[in-house]
Design a protein around this motif. Structure first.
Motif, mmCIF file in Angstrom:
data_model
loop_
_atom_site.group_PDB
_atom_site.id
_atom_site.type_symbol
_atom_site.label_atom_id
_atom_site.label_comp_id
_atom_site.label_asym_id
_atom_site.label_seq_id
_atom_site.Cartn_x
_atom_site.Cartn_y
_atom_site.Cartn_z
ATOM 1 N N THR A 161 0.834 -1.208 0.000
ATOM 2 C CA THR A 161 0.000 0.000 0.000
ATOM 3 C C THR A 161 0.867 1.255 0.000
ATOM 4 N N SER A 164 2.522 1.689 -3.357
ATOM 5 C CA SER A 164 1.595 2.205 -4.363
ATOM 6 C C SER A 164 1.395 3.710 -4.240
ATOM 7 N N GLU A 186 -10.802 12.113 1.697
ATOM 8 C CA GLU A 186 -10.776 10.731 1.232
ATOM 9 C C GLU A 186 -10.280 10.676 -0.207
ATOM 10 N N ASP A 188 -9.881 8.018 -3.417
ATOM 11 C CA ASP A 188 -10.359 6.703 -3.861
ATOM 12 C C ASP A 188 -9.942 6.385 -5.298
ATOM 13 N N TYR A 189 -8.923 7.068 -5.816
ATOM 14 C CA TYR A 189 -8.537 6.881 -7.212
ATOM 15 C C TYR A 189 -7.152 6.262 -7.390
ATOM 16 N N GLY A 192 -5.398 0.142 -6.789
ATOM 17 C CA GLY A 192 -5.121 -0.878 -5.784
ATOM 18 C C GLY A 192 -5.428 -0.481 -4.360
ATOM 19 N N ILE A 193 -5.830 0.791 -4.147
ATOM 20 C CA ILE A 193 -6.182 1.250 -2.798
ATOM 21 C C ILE A 193 -7.618 1.755 -2.843
ATOM 22 N N ARG A 194 -8.505 0.992 -2.237
ATOM 23 C CA ARG A 194 -9.935 1.277 -2.364
ATOM 24 C C ARG A 194 -10.276 2.671 -1.866
ATOM 25 N N SER A 195 -9.786 3.024 -0.688
ATOM 26 C CA SER A 195 -10.020 4.355 -0.136
ATOM 27 C C SER A 195 -9.025 4.595 0.995
ATOM 28 N N GLU A 239 -2.718 -7.720 1.387
ATOM 29 C CA GLU A 239 -2.900 -6.520 0.557
ATOM 30 C C GLU A 239 -3.208 -6.929 -0.881
ATOM 31 N N GLU A 241 -5.485 -6.334 -3.238
ATOM 32 C CA GLU A 241 -5.760 -5.398 -4.328
ATOM 33 C C GLU A 241 -4.510 -4.622 -4.723
ATOM 34 N N ASP A 407 -8.172 -1.596 8.539
ATOM 35 C CA ASP A 407 -8.352 -2.643 7.535
ATOM 36 C C ASP A 407 -8.360 -4.044 8.141
#
Length: 481
Positions: A161, A164, A186, A188-189, A192-195, A239, A241, A407
């Motif tokens: 994470t 990334s 927040e 969210d883009y 591989g990292i949802r939010s 991890e 995603e 998480d």
């Protein structure tokens, strides 16, 4: 470099380690694992790091000791060397940090270049085919590998994470989220990292002022896109995603946790400080009754924070081991603890400057870990099923806290507000150490503990990924032109 007879050549890894404790440990473990898989390895420490390790082991000032001698006696093909950073051993790098960083960024790459070039010249007619393994933060690695036409392996010692976020730095800048400059928004883009909230970004993305260190780090993540392989000290299932997306960019392998197979009987010294053995004291304690407190090997904390934590520990009544490393509050060591604190807790507390963390976390007496969320400490705590109270200080620790608490749900925040207070310390220690209050935490960490241990089984994800890397890098090295 490969010749028509390259298929008979032996892949030989040149590994040049970073000089920070949190990077040294997994780097040494990676060297051992490569050697165990049939590679020849030349492992390189900075001279002053070698000196610290040797001194921490015996107090002896001798610098000629080979730290891999026992590993070689067991059959592993590991050579050992040191390289100068340009300063004498007695130079205080922490007190002269700006001068050290200036030299490390501007002058050290040429020293590495000269060192690698000498190895290549010395072995021109040998049966070795060399490749370079360097910490991702080693901003010089891609250029040197390209100069000598070597396969390049980047080793990332932190979570995927965090990788990334650094990797997509330009995307974050384009969207106005770096530097963070105190905002909480927040995001969210990021692939591989949802939010993730900007408050959970690493400290180097929070800062608005670009220093020499920032430029080196950010430059390293431009260069990493040029390397042949990336190894990451994480577990795919932790991890999923982030790892999946990064694998689409370039060969990226989740091979963690990079722990020695025999966790508590390691023959290669890794510690920069003398390690106190807490086993005898811990063995007098009831199961899961002791709180372990450590804020790692590097970061400093404010003196008032240490005082509040001490006050909370005192009022909690819990048995504890507290690692109070020299320099934890900078140069101001006087009055680091409240007056009379050591006397008041002498029956239930053990305060040491450094310890064998593996031995502590693996002991049945440990019931919780008050931690800075360094990545090694996080993986170790999960491995031994010890839930955490988190107080990150800087760099990736801030993002690691988000993974641990939000998480994976295996830890609690020490401080939910702006400042640490002794009242909240008492509350969080109580929630961690009470079996009923921490029941969900313990269930979750048992689940993730099993995930880590399964990953290192013969058919586990990390072992499969490492085997795939071994095959891929051998093919690449032995066909390199």
């Amino acid at each position: 470099m490969a010749s028509s007879g390259s298929s008979q050549k032996q892949p030989h890894a040149i590994m040049i380690s970073m000089h920070l404790q949190g990077h040294l440990i997994p780097c040494i473990n990676l060297a051992m694992k490569l050697a165990s898989n049939g590679f020849t390895v030349t492992f390189v420490h900075l001279e002053f790091i070698h000196h610290q390790i040797v001194t921490s082991q015996s107090g002896d000032q001798t610098t000629g000791i080979d730290i891999f001698s026992e590993a070689r006696q067991s059959g592993l093909d590991i050579n050992y060397a040191t390289i100068s950073d340009g300063f004498p051993l007695e130079f205080d790098r922490s007190k002269n940090l700006d001068q050290f960083l200036q030299s490390y960024v501007n002058d050290f790459p040429s020293r590495v270049d000269e060192f690698v070039g000498e190895i290549m010249r010395t072995h021109l007619s040998s049966d070795y085919e060399f490749f370079l393994v360097a910490d991702t933060f080693s901003f010089w690695a891609a250029e040197i590998a390209e100069k000598y036409e070597m396969v390049s392996v980047s080793f990332w010692t932190e979570p995927a994470t965090v990788f990334s976020l650094y990797y997509h730095l330009e995307l974050l800048k384009e969207n106005g989220h770096v530097p963070v400059s105190g905002r909480e928004e927040e995001v969210d883009y990021v692939p591989g990292i949802r939010s993730i909230n900007t408050k959970d970004f690493m400290s180097y993305l929070q800062d608005s002022e670009l220093t020499l260190l920032h430029k080196a780090i950010f430059g390293a993540f431009e260069d990493v896109k040029r390397v042949d392989f990336v190894l990451c000290n994480t577990v795919e299932e932790l991890e999923e995603e982030a790892v999946s997306v990064l694998q689409k960019n370039q060969p990226f392998y989740a091979v963690g946790p990079l722990f020695p197979r025999d966790l508590l009987k390691v023959s290669v010294p890794r510690s920069l400080l003398p390690e106190f053995d807490c086993t005898e004291w811990l063995n007098t304690k009831s199961p899961a009754s002791v709180l372990y407190v450590s804020f790692g090997s590097l970061a400093t904390a404010e003196k008032k924070v240490i005082l509040e934590i001490a006050g909370g520990i005192l009022r909690s009544g819990v048995d504890f081991i507290w690692v109070l490393r020299p320099g934890i509050v900078g140069s101001d060591e006087d009055g680091m603890l409240p007056d009379g604190f050591r006397d008041l807790v002498k029956e239930r507390g053990l305060i040491v400057p450094w310890c064998k963390q593996w031995q502590v976390l693996s002991n049945p007496g440990i019931g919780g870990f008050l931690t800075h969320c360094g990545w090694n400490s996080t993986l170790e705590s999960i491995w031994f099923g010890v839930p955490m109270v988190c107080h990150p200080l800087f760099t990736d620790q801030i993002t690691n806290r988000k993974l641990v608490v939000d998480d994976w749900k295996v830890g609690l925040n020490l401080c939910d507000g702006e400042y640490v207070t002794s009242e909240e310390v008492v509350e969080k220690i109580g929630a961690l150490m009470d079996d009923q209050k921490s029941c969900k935490l313990r269930q979750q960490i048992k689940k993730w503990r099993n995930t880590l241990r399964n990953a290192l089984r013969e058919d586990g994800s990390s072992e499969r990924n490492f085997a795939r890397f071994v095959e891929d890098v051998k093919n690449k090295v032995l066909t390199k032109c």
